[in-house]
Design a protein around this motif. Structure first.
Motif, PDB file in Angstrom:
ATOM      1  N   LYS A 190     -12.676  -4.032 -11.518  1.00 55.68           N
ATOM      2  CA  LYS A 190     -11.780  -5.342 -10.826  1.00 55.68           C
ATOM      3  C   LYS A 190     -10.400  -4.598 -11.298  1.00 55.68           C
ATOM      4  CE  LYS A 190     -14.850  -8.954 -10.476  1.00 55.68           C
ATOM      5  NZ  LYS A 190     -15.038 -10.173 -10.965  1.00 55.68           N
ATOM      6  N   LYS A 191      -9.648  -4.352 -12.815  1.00 58.33           N
ATOM      7  CA  LYS A 191      -8.670  -3.955 -13.158  1.00 58.33           C
ATOM      8  C   LYS A 191      -7.934  -3.336 -12.657  1.00 58.33           C
ATOM      9  CE  LYS A 191     -10.156  -5.913 -18.466  1.00 58.33           C
ATOM     10  NZ  LYS A 191     -10.369  -5.416 -19.259  1.00 58.33           N
ATOM     11  N   ILE A 192      -9.053  -1.886 -12.664  1.00 56.64           N
ATOM     12  CA  ILE A 192      -8.210  -0.808 -12.313  1.00 56.64           C
ATOM     13  C   ILE A 192      -8.314  -0.947 -10.494  1.00 56.64           C
ATOM     14  CG2 ILE A 192      -9.517   1.393 -11.484  1.00 56.64           C
ATOM     15  CD1 ILE A 192     -10.937   1.944 -13.334  1.00 56.64           C
ATOM     16  N   ILE A 193      -8.457  -1.845 -10.068  1.00 56.37           N
ATOM     17  CA  ILE A 193      -8.403  -1.942  -8.228  1.00 56.37           C
ATOM     18  C   ILE A 193      -7.743  -2.478  -8.157  1.00 56.37           C
ATOM     19  CG2 ILE A 193      -9.557  -3.325  -6.241  1.00 56.37           C
ATOM     20  CD1 ILE A 193     -12.160  -2.954  -6.974  1.00 56.37           C
ATOM     21  N   ARG A 194      -7.099  -4.015  -9.034  1.00 49.45           N
ATOM     22  CA  ARG A 194      -5.651  -5.285  -8.950  1.00 49.45           C
ATOM     23  C   ARG A 194      -4.662  -3.667  -9.931  1.00 49.45           C
ATOM     24  NH1 ARG A 194      -9.042  -8.990 -12.186  1.00 49.45           N
ATOM     25  NH2 ARG A 194     -10.086 -10.305  -9.985  1.00 49.45           N
ATOM     26  N   ARG A 195      -5.076  -3.127 -10.090  1.00 48.40           N
ATOM     27  CA  ARG A 195      -3.668  -2.159 -10.596  1.00 48.40           C
ATOM     28  C   ARG A 195      -2.840  -1.200  -9.851  1.00 48.40           C
ATOM     29  NH1 ARG A 195       0.743  -1.484 -11.267  1.00 48.40           N
ATOM     30  NH2 ARG A 195       1.852  -0.227 -12.767  1.00 48.40           N
ATOM     31  N   ARG A 196      -4.179  -0.356  -9.000  1.00 40.60           N
ATOM     32  CA  ARG A 196      -3.747   0.665  -8.374  1.00 40.60           C
ATOM     33  C   ARG A 196      -3.146  -0.485  -6.640  1.00 40.60           C
ATOM     34  NH1 ARG A 196      -9.533   4.024  -7.130  1.00 40.60           N
ATOM     35  NH2 ARG A 196      -9.030   5.785  -9.217  1.00 40.60           N
ATOM     36  N   LEU A 221       6.682   4.674   7.200  1.00 40.46           N
ATOM     37  CA  LEU A 221       6.174   5.622   6.771  1.00 40.46           C
ATOM     38  C   LEU A 221       5.133   4.223   5.983  1.00 40.46           C
ATOM     39  CD1 LEU A 221       3.618   7.346   5.771  1.00 40.46           C
ATOM     40  CD2 LEU A 221       5.541   8.073   4.148  1.00 40.46           C
ATOM     41  N   VAL A 222       4.095   3.854   6.216  1.00 43.72           N
ATOM     42  CA  VAL A 222       3.735   2.790   4.663  1.00 43.72           C
ATOM     43  C   VAL A 222       2.236   3.141   4.719  1.00 43.72           C
ATOM     44  CG1 VAL A 222       2.549   0.535   4.912  1.00 43.72           C
ATOM     45  CG2 VAL A 222       4.791   0.792   5.964  1.00 43.72           C
ATOM     46  N   LEU A 223       1.428   3.416   2.907  1.00 46.41           N
ATOM     47  CA  LEU A 223       0.197   3.502   2.603  1.00 46.41           C
ATOM     48  C   LEU A 223      -0.044   2.115   1.995  1.00 46.41           C
ATOM     49  CD1 LEU A 223       3.582   5.848   1.908  1.00 46.41           C
ATOM     50  CD2 LEU A 223       1.386   5.651  -0.713  1.00 46.41           C
ATOM     51  N   ASN A 224      -1.453   2.272   2.908  1.00 48.09           N
ATOM     52  CA  ASN A 224      -2.669   1.387   2.776  1.00 48.09           C
ATOM     53  C   ASN A 224      -3.172   1.585   2.101  1.00 48.09           C
ATOM     54  OD1 ASN A 224      -1.112  -0.321   4.533  1.00 48.09           O
ATOM     55  ND2 ASN A 224      -3.129   0.205   6.645  1.00 48.09           N
ATOM     56  N   TYR A 225      -3.630   0.873   0.725  1.00 45.90           N
ATOM     57  CA  TYR A 225      -4.627   1.180  -0.193  1.00 45.90           C
ATOM     58  C   TYR A 225      -6.062   1.022   0.498  1.00 45.90           C
ATOM     59  CZ  TYR A 225      -7.580   0.261  -4.776  1.00 45.90           C
ATOM     60  OH  TYR A 225      -8.981   0.490  -5.137  1.00 45.90           O
ATOM     61  N   ASP A 226      -6.861   1.620   0.666  1.00 44.95           N
ATOM     62  CA  ASP A 226      -8.044   1.534   0.805  1.00 44.95           C
ATOM     63  C   ASP A 226      -9.293   1.619  -0.307  1.00 44.95           C
ATOM     64  OD1 ASP A 226      -7.169   1.378   3.278  1.00 44.95           O
ATOM     65  OD2 ASP A 226      -7.068   3.677   3.957  1.00 44.95           O
ATOM     66  N   PRO A 227      -9.484   0.588  -1.041  1.00 44.47           N
ATOM     67  CA  PRO A 227     -10.655   0.157  -2.591  1.00 44.47           C
ATOM     68  C   PRO A 227     -11.893   0.686  -0.902  1.00 44.47           C
ATOM     69  CG  PRO A 227      -9.424  -2.457  -0.675  1.00 44.47           C
ATOM     70  CD  PRO A 227      -8.772  -1.229  -0.737  1.00 44.47           C
ATOM     71  N   ASP A 258     -12.401   4.996  -3.842  1.00 38.84           N
ATOM     72  CA  ASP A 258     -11.303   4.531  -3.039  1.00 38.84           C
ATOM     73  C   ASP A 258     -10.385   5.552  -2.026  1.00 38.84           C
ATOM     74  OD1 ASP A 258     -11.537   2.439  -4.146  1.00 38.84           O
ATOM     75  OD2 ASP A 258     -10.282   1.807  -5.915  1.00 38.84           O
ATOM     76  N   ASP A 259      -9.643   5.206  -0.922  1.00 36.36           N
ATOM     77  CA  ASP A 259      -8.883   6.509  -0.356  1.00 36.36           C
ATOM     78  C   ASP A 259      -7.132   5.452  -0.157  1.00 36.36           C
ATOM     79  OD1 ASP A 259      -7.947   8.410   0.648  1.00 36.36           O
ATOM     80  OD2 ASP A 259      -9.794   8.255   2.487  1.00 36.36           O
TER      81      ASP A 259
END
Length: 365
Positions: A190-196, A221-227, A258-259
Motif C-alpha cells: 500500500k505504501k509503495i502504491i501511494r508513493r508511486r 504528454l500525460v503519464l498515467n500510473y496503472d497500478p 504495476d505499469d
C-alpha cells in the motif's frame, strides 16, 4: 552537486585509472567497446550501489582479479564526500563514506544523485512494464529513503510468499502461515502504491511543459500510473486471488505488476505512437527527471549521457544540449561532430582507448 573525480582499480577493463572532471561538460569519446560506459557505470554504482545494467558485483571486477575498488569524490553544497565501493567476487561489497563503513546500502542514497540516460531509455515506452517499474524504483529510491526501505521489505516478503506458494503443493499444512505473509505484503505494498502515485503526479507537472516545448507546442504528454491494484483494494484482491496464486505458484496482484502509460493528445503512444513520438516522450521523461530531482533536493543531479546523441535527430539533439547548460554532464560518444556542429561548449574532453583515458587539448577541436 558535482563529481570531482573517480578512481578505479580493477574495475571492468581498467587496472588503474584516475579521472578529474570539470564542473560542467565532460566528453568521453572513442570507438565502441573501449571502456567509456564503464566509467559512467562506476559513477552510477557510487550513487546507488548497483550497476545500471543489472550486472552482479563479480561481473564488474576485472578479469582474473578477485576485487575491484571505486573511489568517487563528490562535492555537494560546498562539502566534499568520499565514496568508496569495494567489490568482491565471493562476498558482499564494502561501502564507506568519508572512510567510515556503512552497514546499509540505503545510507548511501542521497549523497550523489544521478540521472542516467542511455539508448535503452529511448525504448522505455515500447518495452515491457518491468522497465517502467525499474524507472520508478530507481528514481524514487534515490529521492526517498522511506520508499527504498518499503520496497526492499516488500520484495523480500514477495519472494518468501512465492516460495511458500510453491511449497504448499507438497506441504499443505503450511497454508496457515500464508495470512502472515499476506498482511506484511499488504502493509508495504500500500505504501509503495501511494508513493508511486504521488511521484507520477509530481512528474506530470513537469513533463507536460517540457514536452510541449520539444514538440513545438503541438503535443500534450500525460503519464498515467496503472497500478495492478489500488491500495485500498489490495488486501481484498490478494485474498480473492489466493486460489489462482496457489495454482500459478506466484503472487498475481501487487505493485510488482504495476505499469505506466503515456498519453499523447489522449492517445496511448505505447500502442499507437510512432517511434519518433516515443523517443520524444522518453527524452521529455528524462529531462523531467532532472527537474524533479532539482526540486526535491534543492540541488542539481549529475547527468550521465551514454551515447544518446547518435540516437536522436538534430532537433532533439539541440533541445537536449540546450537543456543541460547548468548541470554537470558526463557524455560518452564515438565522435565530436555533433558538438562541433551545434557549437556546444565542451569544458573537458577525454579520449578513451582500450581502458586508457587521456585528456585532450581543447584547442584541437
Amino acid at each position: 552537486m558535482i563529481i570531482k573525480s573517480i578512481e578505479l582499480k580493477n574495475f571492468r577493463n581498467y587496472d588503474n585509472l584516475e579521472i578529474i572532471f570539470d564542473d560542467a561538460t565532460n566528453i568521453l569519446y572513442g570507438d565502441n567497446a573501449q571502456g567509456k560506459t564503464n566509467i559512467l557505470e562506476s559513477a552510477y554504482v557510487s550513487a546507488t550501489t548497483k550497476s545500471h545494467k543489472g550486472s552482479h558485483d563479480k561481473e564488474m571486477i576485472r578479469f582474473n582479479e578477485e576485487e575491484a575498488h571505486i573511489r568517487t569524490i563528490v562535492q555537494k553544497k560546498e562539502r566534499d564526500f568520499q565514496i568508496d565501493i569495494h567489490l568482491k567476487k565471493n562476498r558482499a561489497k564494502g561501502i564507506a563514506v568519508n572512510q567510515l563503513p556503512i552497514k546499509k546500502a540505503s545510507d548511501l542514497f542521497g549523497i550523489l544523485n544521478i540521472v542516467f540516460f542511455s539508448p535503452e531509455d529511448l525504448n522505455i515506452i515500447k518495452n515491457g512494464p518491468a522497465e517502467r517499474r525499474r524507472f520508478l524504483d530507481l528514481e524514487l529510491c534515490q529521492l526517498d529513503k522511506i520508499y527504498l526501505d518499503d520496497l526492499t521489505k516488500y520484495n523480500k516478503i514477495l519472494k518468501q510468499r512465492n516460495t511458500l506458494l510453491k511449497d504448499l503443493y507438497f506441504h499443505p499444512e503450511l497454508n496457515d502461515t500464508l495470512p502472515v505473509w499476506d498482511a506484511q505484503l499488504v502493509e508495504y505494498g500500500k505504501k509503495i502504491i501511494r508513493r508511486r502515485k504521488s511521484f507520477i503526479e509530481e512528474l506530470n507537472d513537469i513533463v507536460y511543459s517540457i514536452h510541449r516545448n520539444i514538440s513545438g507546442q503541438r503535443e500534450e504528454l500525460v503519464l498515467n500510473y496503472d497500478p495492478s491494484v489500488e491500495a485500498i483494494f489490495f488486501e481484498d484482491e490478494l485474498f480473492h486471488s489466493m486460489q489462482k496464486d496457489q495454482k500459478l505458484c506466484q503472487t498475481s496482484v501487487g505493485p510488482h505488476r504495476d505499469d505506466i502509460s503515456f498519453l499523447l493528445n489522449e492517445i496511448d503512444i505505447r500502442k499507437y505512437g510512432s517511434q519518433g513520438q516515443q523517443r520524444s516522450a522518453a527524452l521529455s521523461l528524462k529531462l523531467s527527471e532532472i527537474e524533479l530531482v532539482r526540486r526535491s533536493i534543492n540541488d542539481t543531479p549529475v547527468l550521465l549521457l551514454d551515447d544518446v546523441l547518435s540516437e536522436l535527430d538534430s532537433n532533439r539533439q539541440n533541445y537536449l544540449l540546450n537543456s543541460i547548460h547548468d548541470i554537470q554532464t558526463i557524455i560518452t560518444c564515438t565522435g565530436l561532430d555533433e558538438f562541433v556542429k551545434n557549437n556546444f561548449q565542451i569544458h573537458k574532453t577525454f579520449q578513451v582507448t582500450d581502458g586508457h583515458v587521456s585528456l585532450q587539448s581543447q584547442e584541437s577541436f
